[in-house]
Design an enzyme around this catalytic site. Structure first.
Site, PDB file in Angstrom:
ATOM      1  N   ASP A   1      13.545 -22.535 -28.864  1.00 52.53           N
ATOM      2  CA  ASP A   1      13.905 -21.239 -28.300  1.00 52.53           C
ATOM      3  C   ASP A   1      15.328 -20.823 -28.661  1.00 52.53           C
ATOM      4  O   ASP A   1      16.105 -21.619 -29.210  1.00 52.53           O
ATOM      5  CB  ASP A   1      13.731 -21.262 -26.765  1.00 52.53           C
ATOM      6  CG  ASP A   1      14.310 -22.508 -26.107  1.00 52.53           C
ATOM      7  OD1 ASP A   1      15.139 -23.196 -26.742  1.00 52.53           O
ATOM      8  OD2 ASP A   1      13.934 -22.805 -24.964  1.00 52.53           O
TER       9      ASP A   1
ATOM     10  N   ASN B   1      12.821 -25.811 -12.680  1.00 52.13           N
ATOM     11  CA  ASN B   1      11.679 -25.017 -12.205  1.00 52.13           C
ATOM     12  C   ASN B   1      10.390 -25.372 -12.960  1.00 52.13           C
ATOM     13  O   ASN B   1       9.396 -24.666 -12.855  1.00 52.13           O
ATOM     14  CB  ASN B   1      11.970 -23.519 -12.338  1.00 52.13           C
ATOM     15  CG  ASN B   1      12.151 -23.080 -13.792  1.00 52.13           C
ATOM     16  OD1 ASN B   1      12.158 -23.912 -14.703  1.00 52.13           O
ATOM     17  ND2 ASN B   1      12.305 -21.791 -14.020  1.00 52.13           N
TER      18      ASN B   1
ATOM     19  N   HIS C   1       9.972 -25.418 -16.242  1.00 52.01           N
ATOM     20  CA  HIS C   1       9.722 -24.747 -17.525  1.00 52.01           C
ATOM     21  C   HIS C   1       9.828 -25.724 -18.690  1.00 52.01           C
ATOM     22  O   HIS C   1      10.485 -26.757 -18.605  1.00 52.01           O
ATOM     23  CB  HIS C   1      10.627 -23.507 -17.712  1.00 52.01           C
ATOM     24  CG  HIS C   1      12.052 -23.768 -18.041  1.00 52.01           C
ATOM     25  ND1 HIS C   1      13.032 -22.794 -17.917  1.00 52.01           N
ATOM     26  CD2 HIS C   1      12.709 -24.876 -18.518  1.00 52.01           C
ATOM     27  CE1 HIS C   1      14.190 -23.291 -18.306  1.00 52.01           C
ATOM     28  NE2 HIS C   1      14.024 -24.543 -18.667  1.00 52.01           N
TER      29      HIS C   1
ATOM     30  N   GLU D   1       8.782 -19.832 -18.557  1.00 47.36           N
ATOM     31  CA  GLU D   1       9.089 -19.897 -17.134  1.00 47.36           C
ATOM     32  C   GLU D   1       7.794 -19.913 -16.320  1.00 47.36           C
ATOM     33  O   GLU D   1       6.731 -19.565 -16.851  1.00 47.36           O
ATOM     34  CB  GLU D   1       9.928 -18.668 -16.748  1.00 47.36           C
ATOM     35  CG  GLU D   1      11.220 -18.510 -17.546  1.00 47.36           C
ATOM     36  CD  GLU D   1      12.333 -19.452 -17.102  1.00 47.36           C
ATOM     37  OE1 GLU D   1      12.041 -20.574 -16.629  1.00 47.36           O
ATOM     38  OE2 GLU D   1      13.503 -19.065 -17.240  1.00 47.36           O
TER      39      GLU D   1
HETATM   40  P1  PGA Z   1      18.723 -29.406 -19.556  1.00 46.67           P
HETATM   41  O1  PGA Z   1      17.667 -28.213 -19.660  1.00 46.67           O
HETATM   42  O2  PGA Z   1      18.348 -30.375 -20.605  1.00 46.67           O
HETATM   43  O3  PGA Z   1      20.043 -28.734 -19.838  1.00 46.67           O
HETATM   44  O4  PGA Z   1      18.596 -29.955 -18.178  1.00 46.67           O
HETATM   45  C1  PGA Z   1      16.325 -28.498 -19.793  1.00 46.67           C
HETATM   46  C2  PGA Z   1      15.567 -27.214 -19.691  1.00 46.67           C
HETATM   47  O5  PGA Z   1      16.006 -26.312 -18.937  1.00 46.67           O
HETATM   48  O6  PGA Z   1      14.525 -27.096 -20.345  1.00 46.67           O
END
Ligand code: PGA
Length: 241
Positions: A67, A136, A138, A143
């Protein structure tokens, strides 16, 4: 689904790097799906170390990032282009034509998403897709509530996600509202998937992803339907299992 629990973040990162390295050694022209964020940084550090030791060759490896924030230039300090250069690509011999990251600056997101999917289709399937998980639930920027039929698309970021990254952007007003992300459909087409999670904040989403019902409310729960998923956790992320 295999679940591997390591003591700490370092152990999780080393195990993840070992699995990626095995993939590249077994198939030097592997197509890797790559994540950004805090979780994979030490995995990349380990891979760079292996490269510097002469153990790994990235010259034929093809990469597709999951992404990118919509509206950010590749040089923006929070862009995933920049993250990937700083954490991996500036330090290994991956070639520019083999590196793919969604274009966050495009005026025509629809065509950019379509051409990202077409680029990916040219290589067939992703051999190994590495994923983090958001608090959350995702994966990528899919999301809760995202359409699982999407291949690559422009999505609206949730308030939870935007608030979480706001301090890095110097306030919520600077956080992009949209992102381009590989969709669940594309992620699920990968031959193998590696899901990484570290720290207390990931304990509940990890439990919901692995042990809860398969639901669009927890995008990572779709991974229960994939035939070849390895989950690597540290003790904290595994604490609710
Ligand atoms: P993080 O993010 O590795 O910074 O915890 C993971 C994500 O939000 O997919």
């Amino acid at each position: 689904m295999r679940v591997i629990i390591k003591n700490d973040y370092r152990g999780m990162s080393r195990e993840a790097a070992r699995i990626v390295a095995h993939q590249v050694l077994a198939k030097p022209e592997s197509v890797l799906g790559l994540p950004t964020g805090d979780t994979p940084t030490m995995m990349y550090e380990e891979l760079v170390n292996m490269y510097k030791l002469g153990l790994l060759d990235f010259s034929r490896v093809v990469t597709f990032n999951l992404d990118e924030y919509y509206g950010l230039s590749p040089d923006h300090p929070q862009s995933y282009h920049r993250y990937m250069r700083e954490n991996l690509f500036d330090h290994v011999n991956a070639t520019n034509e083999n590196i793919h990251i969604p274009d966050g600056r495009t005026k025509d997101a629809k065509s950019a998403c379509k051409s990202y999917q077409e680029d990916l289709s040219r290589y067939g399937k992703i051999d190994l897709q590495v994923l983090g998980i958001g608090p959350n639930g995702h994966i990528g920027f899919n999301e809760p509530g995202t359409d699982w039929g999407m291949t690559v698309g422009l999505v609206r970021l949730s308030d939870t996600t935007r608030n979480r990254v706001a301090p890095r952007f110097g306030g919520i007003k600077n956080v992009p509202v949209h992102a381009i992300t590989m969709g669940i459909k594309t992620i699920m087409r990968s031959k193998k998937i590696l899901l990484l999670a570290s720290g207390k904040a990931k304990a509940i989403p990890t439990k919901r992803a692995i042990e809860g019902p398969i639901t669009e409310a927890v995008p990572a729960s779709v991974l229960q339907l994939h035939p070849d998923v390895t989950v690597i956790l540290d003790q904290e992320a595994a604490s609710q299992l």
